[in-house]
Design a protein around this motif. Structure first.
Motif, mmCIF file in Angstrom:
data_model
loop_
_atom_site.group_PDB
_atom_site.id
_atom_site.type_symbol
_atom_site.label_atom_id
_atom_site.label_comp_id
_atom_site.label_asym_id
_atom_site.label_seq_id
_atom_site.Cartn_x
_atom_site.Cartn_y
_atom_site.Cartn_z
ATOM 1 N N LEU A 669 85.170 38.788 68.524
ATOM 2 C CA LEU A 669 84.669 37.860 67.513
ATOM 3 C C LEU A 669 83.210 38.131 67.151
ATOM 4 C CD1 LEU A 669 85.081 34.910 66.079
ATOM 5 C CD2 LEU A 669 83.944 34.063 68.143
ATOM 6 N N THR A 670 82.863 37.929 65.864
ATOM 7 C CA THR A 670 81.470 37.755 65.446
ATOM 8 C C THR A 670 81.360 36.413 64.725
ATOM 9 O OG1 THR A 670 81.792 38.908 63.330
ATOM 10 C CG2 THR A 670 81.040 40.232 65.202
ATOM 11 N N VAL A 671 80.171 35.840 64.776
ATOM 12 C CA VAL A 671 79.943 34.526 64.176
ATOM 13 C C VAL A 671 78.758 34.643 63.219
ATOM 14 C CG1 VAL A 671 79.564 32.072 64.612
ATOM 15 C CG2 VAL A 671 80.673 33.501 66.353
ATOM 16 N N ASN A 672 79.002 34.390 61.952
ATOM 17 C CA ASN A 672 77.947 34.543 60.943
ATOM 18 C C ASN A 672 77.338 35.941 60.995
ATOM 19 O OD1 ASN A 672 78.152 31.730 60.157
ATOM 20 N ND2 ASN A 672 77.032 31.249 62.045
ATOM 21 N N GLY A 673 78.159 36.902 61.336
ATOM 22 C CA GLY A 673 77.706 38.280 61.425
ATOM 23 C C GLY A 673 76.966 38.609 62.699
ATOM 24 N N VAL A 674 76.832 37.668 63.612
ATOM 25 C CA VAL A 674 76.083 37.858 64.857
ATOM 26 C C VAL A 674 77.062 38.109 65.998
ATOM 27 C CG1 VAL A 674 74.440 36.832 66.474
ATOM 28 C CG2 VAL A 674 74.234 36.384 64.014
ATOM 29 N N GLY A 675 76.681 39.030 66.890
ATOM 30 C CA GLY A 675 77.560 39.410 67.982
ATOM 31 C C GLY A 675 77.060 38.965 69.340
ATOM 32 N N GLN A 676 77.377 39.764 70.335
ATOM 33 C CA GLN A 676 77.137 39.382 71.720
ATOM 34 C C GLN A 676 75.757 39.836 72.209
ATOM 35 O OE1 GLN A 676 80.551 40.645 74.050
ATOM 36 N NE2 GLN A 676 81.973 39.477 72.758
ATOM 37 N N ARG A 677 75.328 39.273 73.289
ATOM 38 C CA ARG A 677 74.014 39.546 73.859
ATOM 39 C C ARG A 677 73.868 41.020 74.224
ATOM 40 N NH1 ARG A 677 71.431 34.636 76.156
ATOM 41 N NH2 ARG A 677 72.779 32.851 75.664
ATOM 42 N N GLY A 678 72.694 41.570 73.886
ATOM 43 C CA GLY A 678 72.375 42.938 74.275
ATOM 44 C C GLY A 678 72.968 44.003 73.404
ATOM 45 N N ARG A 681 72.489 48.411 69.894
ATOM 46 C CA ARG A 681 71.653 49.447 70.492
ATOM 47 C C ARG A 681 72.550 50.508 71.107
ATOM 48 N NH1 ARG A 681 67.956 46.011 73.646
ATOM 49 N NH2 ARG A 681 68.617 44.485 72.091
ATOM 50 N N GLN A 682 71.922 51.599 71.536
ATOM 51 C CA GLN A 682 72.713 52.713 72.074
ATOM 52 C C GLN A 682 73.389 52.349 73.387
ATOM 53 O OE1 GLN A 682 70.446 56.313 72.552
ATOM 54 N NE2 GLN A 682 72.242 57.587 72.702
ATOM 55 N N TRP A 683 72.648 51.685 74.272
ATOM 56 C CA TRP A 683 73.199 51.249 75.560
ATOM 57 C C TRP A 683 73.085 49.732 75.622
ATOM 58 C CZ3 TRP A 683 75.311 55.557 76.853
ATOM 59 C CH2 TRP A 683 74.649 56.766 76.648
ATOM 60 N N LEU A 684 74.132 49.074 76.086
ATOM 61 C CA LEU A 684 74.130 47.615 76.136
ATOM 62 C C LEU A 684 73.007 47.119 77.048
ATOM 63 C CD1 LEU A 684 75.768 45.125 75.140
ATOM 64 C CD2 LEU A 684 76.888 45.150 77.375
ATOM 65 N N ASP A 685 72.246 46.157 76.579
ATOM 66 C CA ASP A 685 71.202 45.520 77.380
ATOM 67 C C ASP A 685 71.801 44.285 78.043
ATOM 68 O OD1 ASP A 685 69.018 44.344 78.522
ATOM 69 O OD2 ASP A 685 67.868 44.137 76.670
ATOM 70 N N THR A 686 72.058 44.383 79.335
ATOM 71 C CA THR A 686 72.739 43.298 80.052
ATOM 72 C C THR A 686 71.761 42.308 80.682
ATOM 73 O OG1 THR A 686 72.840 44.625 82.077
ATOM 74 C CG2 THR A 686 74.684 44.821 80.541
ATOM 75 N N THR A 687 70.484 42.393 80.317
ATOM 76 C CA THR A 687 69.453 41.579 80.962
ATOM 77 C C THR A 687 69.793 40.098 80.960
ATOM 78 O OG1 THR A 687 67.739 43.174 80.363
ATOM 79 C CG2 THR A 687 67.013 40.941 80.904
ATOM 80 N N ASP A 688 70.205 39.555 79.812
ATOM 81 C CA ASP A 688 70.435 38.112 79.708
ATOM 82 C C ASP A 688 71.506 37.631 80.678
ATOM 83 O OD1 ASP A 688 68.514 37.818 77.811
ATOM 84 O OD2 ASP A 688 69.865 37.339 76.154
#
Length: 881
Positions: A669-678, A681-688
């Motif tokens: 899913l995307t919501v209003n064109g916005v996706g998941q945290r991180g 980018r080339q590599w997923l940022d899992t910080t959150d």
């Protein structure tokens, strides 16, 4: 689809190979100091003295004690600049012992000096560079010198250039205008300081060459390790061979390849591979980059071939490879050829260790001396990086890089102990990192980086486990739950065997190409053929079903690449264990709670449908609990809530491959064109996820004879700016061919919700109906709710990691609500059948009852709206309406 994926893989490989530069230089030689002072012996040179705080002078010998020269606050060690070459490098090994900042090293070029700051991590800067382009004359590079640690500071200079290296790592360089050295070199002057040695070289250090000076004082690394609270363990093994097999094991192996037909057949594959790829020797124009890993694999295979046969032609070829590998320049330790230098180091250390150990009596003494030299520097460098936390993955435990490098480091420690003084420190550094890695692997055996990367990790982890069990009594097989169950995950991720894709290779050979469904940065195939690990784990855990799986793969794939060098030994170990192949299949339904994956299949009859649903935190719940920062798990995709599907002989819904991390490229899913945290980018940022302990999870996972039902809550995975407040995905698998998906969606403002389904198959959409169709089967997609919902189809570009490769085209069916809403419910039905078999399929919803019909077969599902949403099978579908 097969041709498309094969063409893509081939194109990526050719592009990667073409991008690698070539090394044309002759092999570099050991770096010899032009001038040196070693304070383990008494120094009386008139060109080296100490100036005291009151302006007096005393001899160096008066300040020497226990191999160290000690300077009190205010004292300065002074060296005549006449000892410096006109162009060269000055290296000083120092240890600070008190806080505060001050000069460490002043050069005879105006005001150029190395100085340490006052911060807790003690930054060291090269400043005052004559003619430097920066306004303050500060070099754009720095190191860190913790109090109490021995640190090697190296500065190279020429008339127009200055370089700074810090403990073997390139720290920076800049243009300069320097005259000839004149005056004195001054060390210390304010801080209490200890100096172990000084060396001047008549060459300008450049990248890898600096490593040759790092380990001049091996006791410094051991002493630092003790200060870090490390107590290196004592090795058990003495006689050679000692890596992975004893002399008796080798004798048994040589006998087995003569008497056991299966062993003989596998050896023949090794020999064929040797003759086709390795026998010709090392290419004259040496390739560098990640491809160097293969040289380590080839050297390891040569060692195993010699151990299994005693044939000295393998020693001759191995000697040619060793001669090239011990060239410092091809290890990619620094610029300009840096690319996954840790992985390259891990493979080359492992290959050198196996060759040194298994071929010890046959290798030329001069060659073994060179092996010891380069291994000492390279292994010492990586042990230092691990212990001092100066390595990218030093504090990030959930990645394949650390496992591969630490395995090579441990192999070097075991192979060279007794011949090199630092091996106990190497082993301790590797064990320290691996202890953290092993303790946080998902105990359910699930995968998170992608099956290909799990296989890469597994292959090295098995080597590491055998080494530390033999040397230190560490039992990874007992203590690491992931090892005990990871092969289950691989087998249950398989598509039906009759649809495995076989790639024809030269010489009438063939390899298994696509045979599984995977998430993360793995294409839908094995990176490393799983026969060897399956047999090894079968022997360790008495799993006959693993042997049966290995036999099935072995019957199809006879290509035997160099990285499979331990398959022969593992087959022998499986034979010795006495475990027999068994035909009992694994359960068709599997739930992996730590990684948040459910694997649903209609059975194991060869025609089954297989769906995998992912709804979990990046590297598993154990890692989430124990860490508060990202752990190098960037191969994970922003695909929480996503599905992949194989059905009717086709890979219907596919994950986005080795790609740029975009939620819009996933089956979620995307919501209003916005996706998941991180993402984005080339590599997923899992910080959150780690910082805020975010835990998307599977809420329900159950299996029945006629259906499977799973529910996942993916809400926590989404960016706050999306406004998402609820995303629960319900999947009801009406066996063997129909999936009802209900998505509960809500946001804090009226929003447009979009779910996507990606496929490599051609597709089309009209209104609320869409279809993907291939040569063998097709998938119908029907949107039943919301009423204003619609399905659209487009051809999209998947952004791949390799930017030189053209983006791969995929078909995408998008489901969205056309009127923004704060909450809505998407109800979608997916039906798979052989080609042409969906013509009489229909799906509708009335009074919250979903009716699915194909031919005379009718199935009904109730949509329960009480305290949320629940799906309930009303009729199993065994009769006709």
């Amino acid at each position: 689809m097969k041709k498309l994926m094969m063409m893509f893989a081939a194109g990526a490989a050719l592009t990667a190979a073409a991008a690698l530069p070539e090394v044309r230089d002759t092999a570099s030689k050991p770096l010899v100091p032009k001038t040196e002072f070693d304070f383990s012996a008494e120094v009386t040179s008139p060109q080296l003295w100490i100036e005291t705080a009151d302006g007096g002078r005393r001899t160096v010998a008066q300040a020497q004690s226990g191999g160290v020269l000690r300077l009190a606050p205010g004292e300065t060690l002074v060296m005549d600049a006449a000892l410096l070459p006109p162009s060269g490098t000055l290296s000083v090994r120092v240890r600070t012992s008190a806080g505060g900042g001050g000069p460490l090293l002043k050069f005879p070029f105006g005001k150029m000096m190395l100085t340490t700051g006052r911060e807790a991590r003690r930054p060291v800067w090269l400043t005052g560079i004559p003619g430097a382009e920066t306004a303050d004359g500060r070099l754009n590079g720095r190191g860190e010198a913790p109090d109490g640690h021995w640190t090697l500071l190296s500065v190279g200079y020429s008339p127009d250039k200055v370089q700074f290296h810090f403990d073997g790592q390139f720290a920076g360089e800049g243009k300069a205008r320097l005259g000839a050295p004149a005056g004195t070199v001054r060390i210390g002057g304010k801080l209490p300081l200890e100096v172990r040695d000084i060396a001047c070289y008549d060459v300008l250090f450049d990248f890898n060459d600096v490593l040759k000076a790092v380990s001049r004082s091996p006791e410094a690394l051991a002493e630092n390790a003790k200060r870090l609270g490390r107590t290196p363990a004592t090795f058990r093994s003495a006689a050679r061979p000692r890596l992975l097999a004893s002399a008796q094991d080798q004798a048994e192996l040589r006998s087995a390849v003569k008497q056991d037909p299966a062993m003989a057949a596998l050896l023949a594959r090794y020999v064929t591979r040797y003759e086709a790829e390795i026998a010709g020797g090392v290419p004259k124009e040496e390739k560098v980059g990640e491809i160097k890993r293969e040289d380590g694999n080839r050297l390891a295979m040569l060692a195993i071939l010699y151990g299994a046969t005693g044939d000295k032609r393998y020693v001759k070829t191995a000697s040619e490879y060793i001669d090239r590998i011990v060239d410092y320049r091809i290890w990619d330790g620094d610029r300009p050829y840096w690319t996954n230098s840790d992985l390259v180091t891990g493979h080359l250390l492992l290959g050198l260790a196996l060759a040194y150990d298994w071929m010890y009596d046959e290798l030329a003494p001069e060659l073994k001396t060179r092996m010891r030299e380069v291994v000492r520097f390279r292994a010492g460098d990586f042990a230092r990086r691990i212990l001092y936390k100066r390595w990218t993955w030093a504090n990030q435990a959930m990645n394949n890089h650390g496992c591969v490098t630490c395995t090579g480091l441990m192999a070097a420690a075991v192979a060279f102990h007794g011949d090199l003084p630092e091996t106990a420190v190497w082993a301790d550094a590797a064990r320290g990192w691996m202890k953290n890695f092993l303790a946080n692997q998902p105990a359910d055996g699930g995968d998170y980086e992608g099956i290909g990367y799990s296989q890469y990790t597994l292959g090295h982890l098995l080597i590491y486990a055998d080494l530390v069990r033999a040397e230190f009594g560490d039992d990874c097989y007992r203590d690491c739950g992931w090892l005990a169950k990871t092969m289950d995950f691989r087998i249950q991720s398989s598509i039906p065997r009759k649809h495995w894709v076989i790639q024809k290779m030269p010489g009438g050979r063939q390899r298994l190409d696509h045979s599984l469904i995977s998430f993360g940065d793995t294409r839908q195939r094995d990176f490393f053929i799983p026969t060897g690990p399956a047999r090894k784990l079968a022997a360790e855990y008495r799993r006959g079903d693993y042997l049966a799986f290995a036999d099935k793969v072995d019957a199809i794939d006879n290509f035997c690449r160099a990285h499979e060098y331990l398959s022969l030994l593992y087959l022998h170990q499986a034979r010795k264990s006495g475990v027999k192949p068994s035909s009992a299949p694994l359960p068709a339904f599997a739930y992996y709670p730590q990684v948040g994956k459910v694997l649903m299949r209609s059975g194991w009859d060869g025609n089954e449908a297989v769906m995998i649903f992912r709804c979990g935190t990046p590297a598993g719940t154990e890692a989430l609990k124990n860490f508060s920062t990202a752990q190098g798990d960037g191969h994970v995709h922003p695909d929480v809530g996503a599905v992949s599907l194989f059905a009717a002989g086709e890979l219907m819904l596919i994950n986005s491959d080795y790609c740029y991390k975009l939620t819009s490229q996933e089956n979620t899913l995307t919501v209003n064109g916005v996706g998941q945290r991180g993402d984005d980018r080339q590599w997923l940022d899992t910080t959150d996820f780690y910082k805020h302990k975010l835990k998307p999870e599977i809420l329900r996972a159950e299996s029945h004879d006629a259906y499977d039902y799973t529910v996942g809550d993916a809400t926590a995975a989404y960016r706050p700016e999306s406004g998402l407040t609820r995303f629960r995905r319900h999947i009801l698998f009406l066996k063997p061919d129909c999936f009802v998906i209900a998505d509960e969606l809500a946001a804090d403002r009226p929003s447009t919700f979009e779910t996507r389904y990606h496929s490599l198959l051609p597709g089309k959409a009209s209104g609320k109906s869409a279809m993907f169709g291939g040569r063998r089967g097709e998938l119908q997609i029907r949107a039943l709710q919301p009423r204003d919902g619609e399905l659209t189809y487009e051809i999209a570009d998947v952004r791949l990691i390799d930017r030189a490769t053209a983006p791969r085209k995929t078909g995408v069916v998008t489901q969205r609500n056309t009127v923004p809403a704060k909450s809505t419910l998407f109800v979608t039905v997916l039906y798979a059948a052989p080609k042409g078999g969906t013509a009489d399929f229909s799906a509708r919803i009335a009074d919250d009852v979903i009716t699915v019909r194909n031919g005379r077969k009718v199935r009904k599902v109730k949509l329960i709206r009480k305290g949320g949403v629940r799906l309930e099978v009303a009729e199993p579908g065994n009769g006709a309406e």
